[in-house]
Design a protein around this motif. Structure first.
Motif, PDB file in Angstrom:
ATOM      1  N   LYS A  33      48.522  -8.240  58.138  1.00 64.44           N
ATOM      2  CA  LYS A  33      47.903  -6.928  58.306  1.00 64.44           C
ATOM      3  C   LYS A  33      48.927  -5.893  58.766  1.00 64.44           C
ATOM      4  O   LYS A  33      48.963  -4.778  58.248  1.00 64.44           O
ATOM      5  N   ASP A  37      49.713  -2.748  56.505  1.00 63.22           N
ATOM      6  CA  ASP A  37      49.342  -1.451  57.083  1.00 63.22           C
ATOM      7  C   ASP A  37      50.539  -0.524  57.256  1.00 63.22           C
ATOM      8  O   ASP A  37      50.415   0.694  57.175  1.00 63.22           O
ATOM      9  N   ASN A  38      51.711  -1.091  57.487  1.00 58.67           N
ATOM     10  CA  ASN A  38      52.915  -0.284  57.686  1.00 58.67           C
ATOM     11  C   ASN A  38      53.772  -0.193  56.434  1.00 58.67           C
ATOM     12  O   ASN A  38      54.917   0.251  56.487  1.00 58.67           O
TER      13      ASN A  38
END
Length: 76
Positions: A33, A37-38
């Protein structure tokens, strides 16, 4: 995460893993995640069986970039 910490700001890491890292929960889910997400994951390729070290297992190859074009990421 360790590989990202060693990359230069324009570095790319090529990682070979078992496909389970895509769907297992727990710590792997949290790491996955964070990477998604980054925007660290650039490419994911499913390799066919016996394509690596003559094992019958299937492997997953993915590339992680510390900083993609036009975007800055922070490694914590």
């Amino acid at each position: 995460m360790h590989m990202l910490s060693w990359l230069s700001t324009s570095g790319t890491a090529a990682i070979v893993e078992f496909p389970g890292v895509l769907y297992r929960g727990g710590a792997e889910q949290k790491i996955r995640k964070y990477l998604v997400d980054n925007n660290y994951i650039d490419t994911v390729i499913q390799l066919p069986a016996r394509s690596f070290l003559r094992h019958q297992h299937r492997y997953l190859h993915y590339c992680a970039e510390k900083e993609q074009e036009g975007q800055q990421n922070a490694v914590h």
